[in-house]
Design an enzyme around this catalytic site. Structure first.
Site, short mmCIF file in Angstrom:
data_model
loop_
_atom_site.label_atom_id
_atom_site.label_comp_id
_atom_site.label_asym_id
_atom_site.label_seq_id
_atom_site.Cartn_x
_atom_site.Cartn_y
_atom_site.Cartn_z
N ASP A 29 0.64 32.04 -24.26
CA ASP A 29 1.44 32.49 -25.40
C ASP A 29 2.02 31.33 -26.21
O ASP A 29 2.12 30.21 -25.73
CB ASP A 29 2.63 33.32 -24.91
CG ASP A 29 3.69 32.45 -24.23
OD1 ASP A 29 3.32 31.64 -23.35
OD2 ASP A 29 4.87 32.54 -24.59
N ASP A 61 -1.30 21.10 -17.31
CA ASP A 61 -0.92 20.16 -18.36
C ASP A 61 -0.45 18.88 -17.65
O ASP A 61 -1.27 18.04 -17.28
CB ASP A 61 0.17 20.86 -19.19
CG ASP A 61 0.67 20.06 -20.37
OD1 ASP A 61 0.03 19.07 -20.73
OD2 ASP A 61 1.70 20.43 -20.95
N ARG A 73 -0.90 36.32 -26.20
CA ARG A 73 -1.48 36.49 -24.86
C ARG A 73 -2.68 37.44 -24.86
O ARG A 73 -3.56 37.33 -24.02
CB ARG A 73 -0.43 37.07 -23.90
CG ARG A 73 0.74 36.15 -23.61
CD ARG A 73 1.51 36.68 -22.41
NE ARG A 73 2.84 36.11 -22.30
CZ ARG A 73 3.12 34.95 -21.72
NH1 ARG A 73 2.15 34.22 -21.20
NH2 ARG A 73 4.36 34.51 -21.65
N LYS A 98 -5.76 19.81 -19.13
CA LYS A 98 -5.64 18.76 -20.15
C LYS A 98 -5.59 17.42 -19.41
O LYS A 98 -4.51 16.94 -19.05
CB LYS A 98 -4.33 18.91 -20.93
CG LYS A 98 -4.21 20.19 -21.74
CD LYS A 98 -2.86 20.21 -22.46
CE LYS A 98 -2.63 21.48 -23.21
NZ LYS A 98 -1.24 21.60 -23.72
N ASP A 158 -3.20 29.24 -15.31
CA ASP A 158 -3.81 29.34 -16.64
C ASP A 158 -4.22 27.96 -17.15
O ASP A 158 -5.34 27.76 -17.61
CB ASP A 158 -2.87 30.03 -17.64
CG ASP A 158 -1.47 29.41 -17.68
OD1 ASP A 158 -1.19 28.46 -16.92
OD2 ASP A 158 -0.65 29.89 -18.48
N PHE A 212 -1.73 21.92 -28.06
CA PHE A 212 -1.17 23.20 -27.67
C PHE A 212 -2.13 24.34 -28.00
O PHE A 212 -2.62 24.45 -29.12
CB PHE A 212 0.17 23.44 -28.38
CG PHE A 212 0.86 24.67 -27.89
CD1 PHE A 212 1.57 24.67 -26.69
CD2 PHE A 212 0.80 25.85 -28.62
CE1 PHE A 212 2.18 25.82 -26.22
CE2 PHE A 212 1.42 27.01 -28.15
CZ PHE A 212 2.11 26.99 -26.96
N VAL A 213 -2.38 25.19 -27.01
CA VAL A 213 -3.30 26.32 -27.21
C VAL A 213 -2.62 27.65 -26.87
O VAL A 213 -1.63 27.69 -26.14
CB VAL A 213 -4.58 26.18 -26.35
CG1 VAL A 213 -5.42 24.99 -26.80
CG2 VAL A 213 -4.26 26.07 -24.86
#
Ligand code: 5GP
Length: 182
Positions: free
Chosen positions: A163, A107, A169, A135, A104, A156-157
């Site tokens: 979630d 990071d 979600r 990111k 997904d 933060f997304v």
């Protein structure tokens, strides 16, 4: 899209609209088909967050392919916990297979880095890393993502599979934490 959404105690505002998500994921599926179309690739989907992305990606992949799922996590709340836990491992033989790892969001890169180590000994024919989001400013671990949907800022997304403490979600677009915006 509403201009603001509340998940638990936090407010989120729109970052990537549903239409843009759809357009980009369909492009990515087609691009994968161009690269791997005759190879019956095995998509390895990293749960939980990548389920929605993976569904859209394979819908746009117009040739035979297989899917399997692993469950890894390193996040708790809105920050990384520093350790990668596997609660559902690989149950498919990957030796000699063309793998597409579906994540997904990258990071720090810790999750994919750890997962790549677990598959390294199994001699797949090829490994293609695909991440819906990335990111770049947050990346610490040395991994090379082959295809990214969108590069985003280090914020933060939630939404589109991602979630905040299990909520968000099902949102069809991507939302960013309001308090992290300037
Ligand atoms: P990494 O291991 O690359 O540091 O982090 C990857 C995992 O952390 C992702 O698979 C995702 O589950 C989670 N993660 C990283 N950034 C975010 C974020 O902004 N929002 C959400 N919901 N999860 C994130």
């Amino acid at each position: 899209m509403n201009m603001k959404i509340r998940l638990h105690d936090l407010n989120f505002v729109p970052m990537i609209a549903e239409d843009d998500v759809r357009r980009r994921t369909s492009e990515m599926g087609k691009e994968l088909f161009n690269r791997l179309g005759d190879k019956n690739p095995l998509f390895i989907v990293i749960l939980n967050g990548a389920f929605m992305f993976a569904a859209d990606l394979v819908r746009a992949y117009d040739a035979p392919c297989e899917m399997t799922f692993v469950r890894l996590s390193s996040y708790s709340g809105t920050s990384s916990s520093g350790t990668v836990t596997t609660s559902m491992g690989l149950d498919t033989n990957i030796s000699g297979r063309h793998l597409v790892i579906v994540e997904d969001i990258v990071d720090t890169g810790r999750t994919l880095h750890a997962f790549l180590q677990t598959i390294a000994g199994h001699q797949p024919a090829s490994v293609t890393l695909v991440s819906f989001l990335r990111k770049p400013e947050a990346q610490v671990f040395p991994i090379q993502v082959d295809m990214t949907g969108f590069d985003i800022e280090n914020k933060f997304v939630a939404g589109y599979g991602l979630d905040y403490n299990q909520l968000g979600r099902n949102l069809p677009g991507v939302w960013v934490l309001e308090s992290q915006l300037p």
